[in-house]
Design an enzyme around this catalytic site. Sequence first.
Site, short mmCIF file in Angstrom:
data_model
loop_
_atom_site.label_atom_id
_atom_site.label_comp_id
_atom_site.label_asym_id
_atom_site.label_seq_id
_atom_site.Cartn_x
_atom_site.Cartn_y
_atom_site.Cartn_z
N GLY A 7 0.83 -1.19 0.00
CA GLY A 7 0.00 0.00 0.00
C GLY A 7 0.87 1.24 0.00
N GLN A 58 3.19 9.81 1.19
CA GLN A 58 4.46 9.09 1.09
C GLN A 58 5.22 9.43 -0.19
OE1 GLN A 58 2.48 5.16 2.24
NE2 GLN A 58 4.61 4.87 2.91
N CYS A 109 6.95 -0.60 6.84
CA CYS A 109 6.48 0.53 6.04
C CYS A 109 7.55 0.92 5.03
CB CYS A 109 6.17 1.70 6.97
SG CYS A 109 5.55 3.16 6.13
N LEU A 110 7.10 1.26 3.82
CA LEU A 110 8.03 1.74 2.81
C LEU A 110 8.73 3.03 3.23
CD1 LEU A 110 5.90 1.06 -0.39
CD2 LEU A 110 7.88 -0.25 0.42
N HIS A 162 -3.30 1.11 8.12
CA HIS A 162 -1.95 1.65 8.02
C HIS A 162 -1.91 2.87 7.08
CE1 HIS A 162 2.54 1.07 7.96
NE2 HIS A 162 2.39 1.73 6.83
N GLU A 163 -2.50 2.73 5.89
CA GLU A 163 -2.46 3.83 4.93
C GLU A 163 -3.32 5.00 5.37
OE1 GLU A 163 -0.06 3.65 3.00
OE2 GLU A 163 0.25 1.49 3.09
N HIS A 192 -1.41 7.15 7.66
CA HIS A 192 -0.53 8.06 6.94
C HIS A 192 -1.24 9.35 6.59
CE1 HIS A 192 3.30 6.08 6.33
NE2 HIS A 192 2.72 4.97 5.89
#
Length: 185
Positions: free
Chosen positions: A46, A51, A88-89, A130-131, A134
Amino acid sequence: MGIRNIRVDEDPLLKKKSRTVEKIDDRIKMILDDMAETMYSAKGLGLAGVQVGILRNLVVIDVGDGLIKLINPQIVSSEGDVLGREGCLSVPGVHGLVTRPLSVKVEALNEDGEEITIEATGMLKKALCHELDHLQGILFTDIAERIIDPSENIDDEMGITYDTDIDFGDEEEDDEEEIEENREL
């Protein structure tokens, strides 16, 4: 389409709240396409707009069931709690134990401006939570109960109930779990 740079944890933009998308136009659709390409290139599950430097309520997710593009997503209900491992990226090489709901209901717009509702459990539920965090300027490290070494073998001896969709090194694994384990949110 193009691959965008992923902001990492020290970037102050990641702590900012994203804004509502007022108009879905070709630019928004292009950003969603770029986000998807960036997510796949980085082997992610995701990605939120922030991000990649876009402070708009945009999310792309693919947990193995196909690409989902969301505009202005909101969790409208949730049930239960479960502890699970996340990465996480934007926080490369770091994993943590995070409490998330057992299930969520999310309302959003798709890229055609149509209202959609997603009821999710498992990995999709985790990716949505999670997203959407963000979009509020929250990294998983801000809410993790504990940061763990990515190679750490977490098991039930700790007395924790884990999200059932995460593989913590059990001897029996299927290919899908292996793929999900190697991709970050």
